[in-house]
Design a protein around this motif. Structure first.
Motif, PDB file in Angstrom:
ATOM      1  N   GLY A 103       0.977  -1.592  -0.326  1.00  0.00           N
ATOM      2  CA  GLY A 103       0.149   0.222   0.096  1.00  0.00           C
ATOM      3  C   GLY A 103       0.695   1.039   0.443  1.00  0.00           C
ATOM      4  N   LEU A 104       1.496   1.678   0.933  1.00  0.00           N
ATOM      5  CA  LEU A 104       2.805   2.276   0.686  1.00  0.00           C
ATOM      6  C   LEU A 104       3.760   2.420  -0.532  1.00  0.00           C
ATOM      7  CD1 LEU A 104       4.124   4.398   2.283  1.00  0.00           C
ATOM      8  CD2 LEU A 104       6.272   2.708   2.806  1.00  0.00           C
ATOM      9  N   GLU A 105       3.971   1.899  -1.046  1.00  0.00           N
ATOM     10  CA  GLU A 105       4.846   1.730  -2.240  1.00  0.00           C
ATOM     11  C   GLU A 105       4.038   1.933  -3.171  1.00  0.00           C
ATOM     12  OE1 GLU A 105       8.007  -1.553  -3.192  1.00  0.00           O
ATOM     13  OE2 GLU A 105       6.157  -2.365  -3.046  1.00  0.00           O
ATOM     14  N   PHE A 106       2.092   1.958  -3.409  1.00  0.00           N
ATOM     15  CA  PHE A 106       1.922   2.117  -4.690  1.00  0.00           C
ATOM     16  C   PHE A 106       0.836   3.142  -4.421  1.00  0.00           C
ATOM     17  CE2 PHE A 106      -3.438   2.254  -6.062  1.00  0.00           C
ATOM     18  CZ  PHE A 106      -2.513   1.929  -7.454  1.00  0.00           C
ATOM     19  N   PHE A 107       0.286   4.224  -3.127  1.00  0.00           N
ATOM     20  CA  PHE A 107       0.518   5.368  -2.798  1.00  0.00           C
ATOM     21  C   PHE A 107       1.936   6.050  -3.279  1.00  0.00           C
ATOM     22  CE2 PHE A 107       1.401   9.075   0.115  1.00  0.00           C
ATOM     23  CZ  PHE A 107       0.603   9.902   0.242  1.00  0.00           C
ATOM     24  N   LEU A 108       3.239   6.163  -3.089  1.00  0.00           N
ATOM     25  CA  LEU A 108       4.441   6.340  -3.326  1.00  0.00           C
ATOM     26  C   LEU A 108       4.265   6.357  -5.511  1.00  0.00           C
ATOM     27  CD1 LEU A 108       6.764   5.138  -1.336  1.00  0.00           C
ATOM     28  CD2 LEU A 108       6.413   7.623  -1.895  1.00  0.00           C
ATOM     29  N   TRP A 109       4.083   5.364  -5.262  1.00  0.00           N
ATOM     30  CA  TRP A 109       3.586   5.640  -7.480  1.00  0.00           C
ATOM     31  C   TRP A 109       2.283   6.625  -7.749  1.00  0.00           C
ATOM     32  CZ3 TRP A 109      -0.867   3.829 -10.050  1.00  0.00           C
ATOM     33  CH2 TRP A 109      -0.647   3.926 -10.923  1.00  0.00           C
ATOM     34  N   ALA A 110       2.030   6.626  -7.504  1.00  0.00           N
ATOM     35  CA  ALA A 110       0.336   6.900  -7.947  1.00  0.00           C
ATOM     36  C   ALA A 110       0.641   8.851  -7.326  1.00  0.00           C
ATOM     37  CB  ALA A 110      -0.999   6.706  -6.568  1.00  0.00           C
ATOM     38  N   ARG A 111       1.688   9.081  -6.302  1.00  0.00           N
ATOM     39  CA  ARG A 111       1.623  10.925  -5.714  1.00  0.00           C
ATOM     40  C   ARG A 111       2.928  11.580  -6.869  1.00  0.00           C
ATOM     41  NH1 ARG A 111      -0.832  14.171  -3.358  1.00  0.00           N
ATOM     42  NH2 ARG A 111       1.202  15.711  -1.933  1.00  0.00           N
ATOM     43  N   TYR A 112       3.685  10.222  -7.616  1.00  0.00           N
ATOM     44  CA  TYR A 112       4.528  10.837  -8.453  1.00  0.00           C
ATOM     45  C   TYR A 112       3.803  11.012  -9.452  1.00  0.00           C
ATOM     46  CZ  TYR A 112       7.805  10.299 -12.209  1.00  0.00           C
ATOM     47  OH  TYR A 112       8.646  10.056 -13.491  1.00  0.00           O
ATOM     48  N   PHE A 113       2.578  10.131 -10.371  1.00  0.00           N
ATOM     49  CA  PHE A 113       1.577  11.352 -11.386  1.00  0.00           C
ATOM     50  C   PHE A 113       1.172  12.548 -11.064  1.00  0.00           C
ATOM     51  CE2 PHE A 113       3.026   6.707 -12.802  1.00  0.00           C
ATOM     52  CZ  PHE A 113       3.900   7.080 -13.560  1.00  0.00           C
ATOM     53  N   GLU A 114       0.590  12.280  -9.379  1.00  0.00           N
ATOM     54  CA  GLU A 114      -0.591  13.058  -8.962  1.00  0.00           C
ATOM     55  C   GLU A 114       1.130  14.576  -9.470  1.00  0.00           C
ATOM     56  OE1 GLU A 114      -3.775  10.914  -6.728  1.00  0.00           O
ATOM     57  OE2 GLU A 114      -1.744  11.787  -5.326  1.00  0.00           O
ATOM     58  N   ARG A 131       5.107   0.509  -9.649  1.00  0.00           N
ATOM     59  CA  ARG A 131       3.731   0.167  -9.449  1.00  0.00           C
ATOM     60  C   ARG A 131       4.031  -1.148  -8.412  1.00  0.00           C
ATOM     61  NH1 ARG A 131      -0.165  -2.681 -11.728  1.00  0.00           N
ATOM     62  NH2 ARG A 131      -2.706  -2.765 -10.945  1.00  0.00           N
ATOM     63  N   PRO A 132       3.324  -1.624  -7.697  1.00  0.00           N
ATOM     64  CA  PRO A 132       3.344  -2.754  -6.954  1.00  0.00           C
ATOM     65  C   PRO A 132       2.529  -3.188  -7.300  1.00  0.00           C
ATOM     66  CG  PRO A 132       2.883  -1.564  -5.084  1.00  0.00           C
ATOM     67  CD  PRO A 132       3.050  -0.235  -6.788  1.00  0.00           C
ATOM     68  N   ALA A 133       1.847  -4.798  -8.098  1.00  0.00           N
ATOM     69  CA  ALA A 133       1.245  -5.562  -8.764  1.00  0.00           C
ATOM     70  C   ALA A 133       0.661  -6.208  -7.860  1.00  0.00           C
ATOM     71  CB  ALA A 133       1.487  -6.329  -9.920  1.00  0.00           C
ATOM     72  N   GLY A 134       1.387  -6.218  -6.712  1.00  0.00           N
ATOM     73  CA  GLY A 134       0.315  -6.916  -5.406  1.00  0.00           C
ATOM     74  C   GLY A 134      -1.246  -6.233  -4.797  1.00  0.00           C
ATOM     75  N   TRP A 136       3.417 -10.944 -14.627  1.00  0.00           N
ATOM     76  CA  TRP A 136       2.748  -9.995 -13.265  1.00  0.00           C
ATOM     77  C   TRP A 136       2.051  -8.936 -13.470  1.00  0.00           C
ATOM     78  CZ3 TRP A 136       1.423 -11.399  -8.580  1.00  0.00           C
ATOM     79  CH2 TRP A 136       1.649 -10.167  -7.623  1.00  0.00           C
ATOM     80  N   GLN A 137       2.977  -7.492 -13.975  1.00  0.00           N
ATOM     81  CA  GLN A 137       3.181  -6.631 -14.148  1.00  0.00           C
ATOM     82  C   GLN A 137       1.969  -6.137 -15.207  1.00  0.00           C
ATOM     83  OE1 GLN A 137       3.530  -4.473 -12.939  1.00  0.00           O
ATOM     84  NE2 GLN A 137       5.420  -5.191 -11.412  1.00  0.00           N
ATOM     85  N   THR A 138       0.651  -4.817 -15.226  1.00  0.00           N
ATOM     86  CA  THR A 138      -0.095  -4.321 -16.235  1.00  0.00           C
ATOM     87  C   THR A 138       1.645  -3.547 -17.142  1.00  0.00           C
ATOM     88  OG1 THR A 138      -2.177  -4.488 -14.812  1.00  0.00           O
ATOM     89  CG2 THR A 138      -1.697  -2.542 -16.843  1.00  0.00           C
ATOM     90  N   HIS A 139       1.964  -3.515 -18.046  1.00  0.00           N
ATOM     91  CA  HIS A 139       2.271  -3.256 -19.025  1.00  0.00           C
ATOM     92  C   HIS A 139       2.135  -1.658 -19.736  1.00  0.00           C
ATOM     93  CE1 HIS A 139       5.567  -5.967 -17.954  1.00  0.00           C
ATOM     94  NE2 HIS A 139       4.946  -7.254 -18.699  1.00  0.00           N
ATOM     95  N   LEU A 140       1.595  -0.561 -18.408  1.00  0.00           N
ATOM     96  CA  LEU A 140       1.671   0.761 -19.780  1.00  0.00           C
ATOM     97  C   LEU A 140       2.869   1.817 -19.654  1.00  0.00           C
ATOM     98  CD1 LEU A 140      -2.686   0.808 -18.031  1.00  0.00           C
ATOM     99  CD2 LEU A 140      -1.702  -0.014 -20.745  1.00  0.00           C
ATOM    100  N   PRO A 141       2.164   1.687 -20.698  1.00  0.00           N
ATOM    101  CA  PRO A 141       3.223   3.660 -20.715  1.00  0.00           C
ATOM    102  C   PRO A 141       3.143   4.758 -19.362  1.00  0.00           C
ATOM    103  CG  PRO A 141       2.378   3.253 -23.163  1.00  0.00           C
ATOM    104  CD  PRO A 141       1.390   2.289 -21.797  1.00  0.00           C
ATOM    105  N   ARG A 142       3.739   4.929 -18.890  1.00  0.00           N
ATOM    106  CA  ARG A 142       4.089   6.115 -18.009  1.00  0.00           C
ATOM    107  C   ARG A 142       3.329   7.150 -18.773  1.00  0.00           C
ATOM    108  NH1 ARG A 142       9.021   7.572 -15.223  1.00  0.00           N
ATOM    109  NH2 ARG A 142       9.966   5.154 -14.431  1.00  0.00           N
ATOM    110  N   THR A 143       3.292   7.429 -19.905  1.00  0.00           N
ATOM    111  CA  THR A 143       2.211   8.611 -20.446  1.00  0.00           C
ATOM    112  C   THR A 143       0.839   8.890 -20.575  1.00  0.00           C
ATOM    113  OG1 THR A 143       2.129   8.069 -22.503  1.00  0.00           O
ATOM    114  CG2 THR A 143       4.118   9.765 -22.266  1.00  0.00           C
ATOM    115  N   VAL A 144       0.564   7.291 -20.382  1.00  0.00           N
ATOM    116  CA  VAL A 144      -1.309   7.419 -19.566  1.00  0.00           C
ATOM    117  C   VAL A 144      -1.580   6.545 -18.319  1.00  0.00           C
ATOM    118  CG1 VAL A 144      -2.557   5.244 -19.834  1.00  0.00           C
ATOM    119  CG2 VAL A 144      -0.917   4.681 -21.460  1.00  0.00           C
ATOM    120  N   TYR A 145      -0.708   6.369 -17.329  1.00  0.00           N
ATOM    121  CA  TYR A 145      -0.707   6.680 -16.218  1.00  0.00           C
ATOM    122  C   TYR A 145      -0.444   8.455 -16.257  1.00  0.00           C
ATOM    123  CZ  TYR A 145      -0.542   1.563 -14.965  1.00  0.00           C
ATOM    124  OH  TYR A 145      -0.610   0.881 -14.968  1.00  0.00           O
ATOM    125  N   MET A 146       0.366   8.691 -16.510  1.00  0.00           N
ATOM    126  CA  MET A 146       0.555  10.395 -16.067  1.00  0.00           C
ATOM    127  C   MET A 146      -0.914  11.068 -16.462  1.00  0.00           C
ATOM    128  SD  MET A 146       2.611  12.361 -15.241  1.00  0.00           S
ATOM    129  CE  MET A 146       4.262  11.550 -15.087  1.00  0.00           C
TER     130      MET A 146
END
Length: 365
Positions: free
Chosen positions: A47-58, A68-71, A341-351
């Motif tokens: 959860g912490l890793e996912f929050f930090l991942w999301a905050r990077y794009f936000e 992004r932690p696929a777990g 395991w991972q969802t392979h999407l470009p960073r631009t999509v997440y951005m």
């Protein structure tokens, strides 16, 4: 007088059973609690890793990037069910949220091998639910049990919820499932889930507060009455050869097992517990006073020698923990090895999507 003459014989037999009680302390609950809280810690880290991942794009790509932690997809059981159907129909692993499917199937396998052990050994919601009713017992000196006329209909609610999800997903074709997952909403449904708790509405907060209070008053209120995931695990657990089994000859009929059962099952009256409510927590086994009277075991098998007749294949808490670890890490490893395991999407999509997740609505609305 004839009836009274039998009392010393019965008392002697009962005393013999009592003297055969366990002298080695039962470790099942200690081991189970260790497994529970280790899994809670793993989820907190994810959860912490996912929050930090999301905050990077936000923050528009500012700061340190965390992968992004696929777990986190373990918290997407509906996506796991949808992707499992897609895989069964097409033979292809979906590209979006594949980890949700692997974890979902791994948890289902746990129910096949170990009853609803996922609910009592791994599920963080189950762990907090158990903590709450124990806290409630400490504060209020007791937990409350609903009367049968209310308990039985309420238990049906989780199956109604499960039926609704299964009906909707069953109606969707493989193409519809794939199209849904590739919508903006489907791509960041994990972010939507996190935002639900980060930007919780007053209504949602009041509902969660009510569930917390009810969970303190009634043992495992959410799990017992409302959790569709637990309902599915219970139905799948009917296939499990592993059950709580009682030896009538060894049993001293003290009733401790029934009083210890968090699902309020009459364990002391059964030869084997078949109920979908049994989650293999082994609390009844820990409470049992007689040696080998109650065990989590496979069906009996014929022994090597005629003198031994039949043997019961028991599962101790360490064996249960080992099977759970094997299935969990096996599912994760299989997903990694097959590159699913991972969802392979470009960073631009997440951005583009992550900062606007709150504005994305369900495609069916």
């Amino acid at each position: 007088m004839a009836a009274l003459s039998t009392l010393p014989v019965l008392t002697a037999a009962k005393t013999k059973k009592v003297l055969a009680r366990k002298f080695v302390p039962d470790r099942s609950q200690r081991i189970r609690h260790v497994v529970q809280w280790l899994f809670v810690a793993l989820n907190a880290w994810i959860g912490l890793e996912f929050f930090l991942w999301a905050r990077y794009f936000e923050r528009g790509g500012q700061g340190i990037y965390v992968a992004r932690p696929a777990g986190v997809e373990g918290w997407l059981p509906i996506a796991g069910l949808m992707n499992a159907k897609y895989w069964l129909v097409t033979g292809h692993v979906p590209l979006v949220h594949p980890a949700a499917m692997f974890l979902f199937l791994g948890f289902l396998l746990m129910s096949i091998f170990l009853k609803k052990a996922f609910c009592s050994w791994l599920c963080p919601v189950g762990t907090f639910s158990e903590t709450l009713w124990k806290l409630g017992r400490a504060l209020f000196r007791r937990n409350f049990q609903l009367p049968k006329w209310a308990d039985i209909p309420l238990r049906g609610l989780k199956y109604v919820l499960l039926g609704l999800f299964v009906a909707v997903i069953g109606y969707m074709s493989a193409g519809m499932l794939e199209a849904f997952m590739q919508t903006p909403y489907g791509l960041v449904v994990d972010v939507k889930m996190m935002d639900f708790f980060r930007d919780m509405s007053m209504t949602a907060a009041l509902v969660i507060a009510a569930l917390v209070l009810l969970s303190m008053l009634v043992q495992n209120f959410w799990c017992r009455y409302l959790c569709p995931y637990g309902a599915l695990m219970g139905l799948v657990s009917l296939l499990s050869p592993v059950k709580i089994r009682r030896d009538k000859d060894a049993c001293i009929e003290c009733g401790k097992c029934a009083r210890a059962c968090p699902a309020n099952l009459n364990v002391d009256k059964l030869v084997q517990v078949r109920s979908v409510e049994c989650n293999a927590c082994m609390a009844c086994v820990a409470a049992c006073s007689a040696q080998d009277a109650l065990q989590l075991a496979m069906p009996m098998r014929q022994a090597a020698t005629p003198a031994q007749r039949w043997q019961r294949r028991t599962l101790g808490p360490l064996a249960v923990a080992a099977v759970i670890a094997y299935l969990f890490f096996g599912a994760v490893l299989l997903a990694h090895v097959t590159n699913h395991w991972q969802t392979h999407l470009p960073r631009t999509v997440y951005m583009q999507l992550v900062p606007n997740a709150n504005q994305l609505s369900h495609p069916g609305m």
